[in-house]
Write an enzyme that holds these catalytic residues in place. Structure first.
Site, PDB file in Angstrom:
ATOM      1  CD  GLU A 131      -2.587  -1.453  -0.069  1.00  0.00           C
ATOM      2  OE1 GLU A 131      -3.316  -0.519  -0.477  1.00  0.00           O
ATOM      3  OE2 GLU A 131      -2.445  -2.512  -0.706  1.00  0.00           O
TER       4      GLU A 131
HETATM    5  N1  LIG Z   1      -1.434   3.583   1.108  1.00  0.00           N
HETATM    6  C1  LIG Z   1      -1.349   3.583   2.430  1.00  0.00           C
HETATM    7  O1  LIG Z   1      -2.146   2.961   3.123  1.00  0.00           O
HETATM    8  C2  LIG Z   1      -0.257   4.362   3.108  1.00  0.00           C
HETATM    9  C3  LIG Z   1      -0.362   4.609   4.467  1.00  0.00           C
HETATM   10  C4  LIG Z   1       0.656   5.332   5.113  1.00  0.00           C
HETATM   11  C5  LIG Z   1       1.747   5.785   4.392  1.00  0.00           C
HETATM   12  N2  LIG Z   1       1.821   5.540   3.071  1.00  0.00           N
HETATM   13  C6  LIG Z   1       2.957   6.066   2.297  1.00  0.00           C
HETATM   14  O2  LIG Z   1       4.174   5.854   3.019  1.00  0.00           O
HETATM   15  C7  LIG Z   1       5.128   6.858   2.674  1.00  0.00           C
HETATM   16  C8  LIG Z   1       5.740   7.455   3.908  1.00  0.00           C
HETATM   17  O3  LIG Z   1       6.286   6.474   4.736  1.00  0.00           O
HETATM   18  P1  LIG Z   1       7.850   6.126   4.826  1.00  0.00           P
HETATM   19  O4  LIG Z   1       8.655   7.341   4.538  1.00  0.00           O
HETATM   20  O5  LIG Z   1       8.059   5.439   6.112  1.00  0.00           O
HETATM   21  O6  LIG Z   1       8.004   5.083   3.636  1.00  0.00           O
HETATM   22  P2  LIG Z   1       9.264   4.213   3.215  1.00  0.00           P
HETATM   23  O7  LIG Z   1       8.865   3.457   2.001  1.00  0.00           O
HETATM   24  O8  LIG Z   1      10.492   5.022   3.137  1.00  0.00           O
HETATM   25  O9  LIG Z   1       9.481   3.189   4.443  1.00  0.00           O
HETATM   26  C9  LIG Z   1       8.482   2.268   4.818  1.00  0.00           C
HETATM   27  C10 LIG Z   1       9.138   1.069   5.497  1.00  0.00           C
HETATM   28  O10 LIG Z   1       9.926   0.366   4.548  1.00  0.00           O
HETATM   29  C11 LIG Z   1      11.198   0.059   5.134  1.00  0.00           C
HETATM   30  N3  LIG Z   1      12.181  -0.142   4.056  1.00  0.00           N
HETATM   31  C12 LIG Z   1      13.098   0.732   3.565  1.00  0.00           C
HETATM   32  N4  LIG Z   1      13.812   0.154   2.580  1.00  0.00           N
HETATM   33  C13 LIG Z   1      13.330  -1.099   2.430  1.00  0.00           C
HETATM   34  C14 LIG Z   1      13.646  -2.174   1.552  1.00  0.00           C
HETATM   35  N5  LIG Z   1      14.593  -2.083   0.611  1.00  0.00           N
HETATM   36  N6  LIG Z   1      12.944  -3.321   1.669  1.00  0.00           N
HETATM   37  C15 LIG Z   1      11.965  -3.441   2.609  1.00  0.00           C
HETATM   38  N7  LIG Z   1      11.624  -2.450   3.461  1.00  0.00           N
HETATM   39  C16 LIG Z   1      12.302  -1.299   3.367  1.00  0.00           C
HETATM   40  C17 LIG Z   1      11.439   1.228   6.050  1.00  0.00           C
HETATM   41  O11 LIG Z   1      12.419   0.922   7.016  1.00  0.00           O
HETATM   42  C18 LIG Z   1      10.062   1.424   6.647  1.00  0.00           C
HETATM   43  O12 LIG Z   1       9.838   0.527   7.703  1.00  0.00           O
HETATM   44  C19 LIG Z   1       4.347   7.868   1.841  1.00  0.00           C
HETATM   45  O13 LIG Z   1       4.608   7.654   0.489  1.00  0.00           O
HETATM   46  C20 LIG Z   1       2.885   7.551   2.157  1.00  0.00           C
HETATM   47  O14 LIG Z   1       1.978   7.944   1.157  1.00  0.00           O
HETATM   48  C21 LIG Z   1       0.861   4.838   2.420  1.00  0.00           C
END
Ligand SMILES: NC(=O)c1ccc[n+]([C@@H]2O[C@H](COP(=O)([O-])OP(=O)(O)OC[C@H]3O[C@@H](n4cnc5c(N)ncnc54)[C@H](O)[C@@H]3O)[C@@H](O)[C@H]2O)c1
Ligand SMILES: N[C@@H](CCC=O)C(=O)O
EC number: 1.2.1.88
Length: 525
Positions: free
Chosen positions: A294
């Protein structure tokens, strides 16, 4: 029998929010900040692997985004060996947890709901300190977490009933739903309670075990939730709690052959990376990994000429600037019909100007963004926007005294072209754009001009226009005559179209299906 249990759990009501205008309630929230600092500040928290607390190869500090000079607490950096150990422990635990009675799972979730109700203020305070939500935003999310417990208690019983098939005379045929195995739940910092919990409960309710990997910015919100689940009766090895760096818990976690499914919520960039990597079958892997991802949004609000303009302005400001616009569901684009555009812009400008930027712990309307790095990224969009669009408000750094944090003024751009990055890219901060539409049909067309498709709001009083919006707007969550944030578990199944992700719809009637596989059994007598 399970039908009776399910009926026994009904009716369901959403958890009410606290009314902080009541001084006695506000005092309880202030006390909770004091108590949280007394209980947790400066402490170092463990990993939880195979039911045991564990130390990693070192620790990292969690800082208060409202003033990053304050170190709140510390968490562990898991090692590659601990990742392997955690996967093995989750696989072993799966053999038992998958056999638990759905009623037992439901009872644990019900008990957890009760425990969380009693600790709402504490969980609110931890969240505010970790990610800078103000009281109402944090309270809304913790209430959503209580709802998740209640909803998933019911869902585990509902799915255990199986589904009817078309009968045939000489065979008795059933459709059963069975769990998959070990599910890695990887979550973002912006909803550090409800989002990891929703994914983990999806997995657990279906009978899977969980590797719980919170974002590094907000681990205590998750750690306390995991402990609360254990206190409610969840076996301690059904969840492995892992914190640390992305080079250990990113690609290696996704690639691990013992992981059966990845439930991810976060950015488009990481979601796409996971989706691609998980498609590769690793040596020793005996399944195709399932992924739900998501991701981001660029969520529009369409305002038609016949709409209640004041209500639209209120909804837009709440959805755009609540939690400084750091929601995947945040309104970031307003598309208004020409004849009401100027009036709407004036009202939104006035309401936005009234928002006070300040400390989330003092319940300011708008707090900091999560990091200085995020503030810098937002500033780049704003600088570029000054040359391509009309800056109406903000675009600067507000005065917050000597605090060190990513404070960004609520910012409004008007007359934004649909090709502008301001219109197309997720900024994830308090920046809102206005774009003029020739008429309401053109407004829908502009709203759909996005690779994303998460939420949208549509304001009109005309049943025909509403019917067209319902049919044509390309989003997973469409809100008519209300703001586009604030989905409620159990009611507003949440998840988007297009590059907003796999549309898994957390909190909805089909969510558990993603965590299950289906067995058909045909029996002759
Ligand atoms: N659609 C939804 O339901 C929803 C809800 C909340 C946030 N978001 C989105 O999330 C983003 C903001 O959150 P963020 O900055 O924490 O996102 P992010 O993608 O930077 O990080 C999310 C998670 O992924 C992990 N991660 C980082 N690199 C990875 C890899 N290579 N493999 C697996 N995991 C890895 C991070 O440590 C963290 O726990 C925004 O784009 C927002 O729109 C979406
Ligand atoms: N479910 C939340 C958004 C989560 C994303 O950041 C809402 O509906 O506002």
């Amino acid at each position: 029998m399970t039908t009776t249990h399910l009926e026994g759990l009904l009716p369901f009501e959403h958890e009410p929010y606290h009314t902080f205008q009541d001084e006695a309630v506000a005092a309880r929230q202030r006390d909770a900040f004091r108590a949280v600092r007394e209980a947790y500040a400066g402490r170092t928290f463990p990993l939880i692997v195979a039911g045991q607390d564990a130390q990693g190869s070192g620790t990292f500090a969690v800082r208060n985004p409202a003033d990053t000079r304050e170190t709140l607490w510390h968490f562990q950096n898991a090692t590659p060996a601990q990742l392997n150990e955690a996967v093995a422990a989750a696989q072993a635990a799966f053999l038992e947890w998958r056999r638990t009675e759905p009623l037992q799972r439901a009872s644990i979730f019900k008990r957890a709901a009760e425990l969380l109700r009693a600790r709402r203020m504490e969980f609110n305070a931890v969240m505010t300190l970790e990610n800078g939500k103000n009281w109402a935003e944090a309270d809304g999310e913790v209430a959503e977490s209580v709802d998740h417990f209640e909803v998933f208690a019911r869902e585990t019983l509902r799915w255990a009933q199986g589904k009817a098939v078309y009968p045939m005379p000489d065979e008795h045929v059933t459709t059963m739903y069975e769990p998959l195995g070990v599910v890695a739940c990887i979550s973002p910092w912006n909803f550090p309670s409800a989002i990891p919990l929703g994914m983990a409960l999806g997995a657990l309710a279906a009978g899977n075990t969980v590797l719980w990997k919170p974002a590094g910015e907000t681990p205590l919100s998750s750690y306390l939730m995991v402990q609360l689940l254990f206190e409610a009766g969840l076996p301690r090895n059904a969840v492995q709690f892992l914190t640390g760096t992305d080079d250990v818990l990113g690609d290696p976690l996704v690639d691990h052959p013992g992981v059966r499914m990845i439930a991810f919520t976060g950015s488009k960039e990481i979601g796409c990376r996971i989706y691609e990597r998980a498609a590769r079958v690793q040596p020793g892997q005996r399944w195709l990994k399932r992924v739900i991802a998501e991701m981001g949004g660029k969520d529009p609000t369409v305002v038609c000429a016949d709409a209640d303009i004041e209500a639209a302005a209120t909804g837009i400001v709440q959805a755009a600037f609540g939690y400084s616009g750091q929601k995947c569901s945040a309104c970031s684009r307003v598309i208004a019909e020409d004849s009401v555009y100027d009036d709407l812009l004036a009202r939104v400008t006035e309401k936005t100007r009234a928002l006070k930027v300040g400390l989330p712990e003092e319940n300011a309307a708008v707090g900091p963004v999560i990091h200085q790095g995020s503030a810098d990224r937002i500033a780049q969009f704003v600088e570029a926007g000054r040359t391509t669009a009309r800056l109406v408000l903000g675009g600067d750094t507000p005065d917050t005294g000597d605090r060190v944090g990513g404070y960004v003024s609520p910012t409004l751009f008007a007359d934004v072209d649909p090709a502008d990055p301001l219109f197309q890219q997720e900024i994830f901060g308090p920046v809102l754009t206005f774009t003029r539409a020739r008429d309401w049909e053109h407004a829908i067309e502009l709203a759909n001009d996005s690779e994303y498709g998460l939420t949208a709001a549509f304001y009109s009083r005309d049943p025909h226009k509403i019917a067209v919006a319902r049919r044509d707007m390309h989003v997973g969550n469409l809100y008519i005559n209300r703001k586009c944030t604030g989905a409620l578990s159990g009611t507003h199944a949440f998840g988007g179209y297009g590059m907003s992700g796999t549309n898994a719809k957390v909190g909805g009637p089909d969510y558990l299906f993603w965590f299950l596989q289906t067995k058909t059994v045909a029996q002759r007598y």
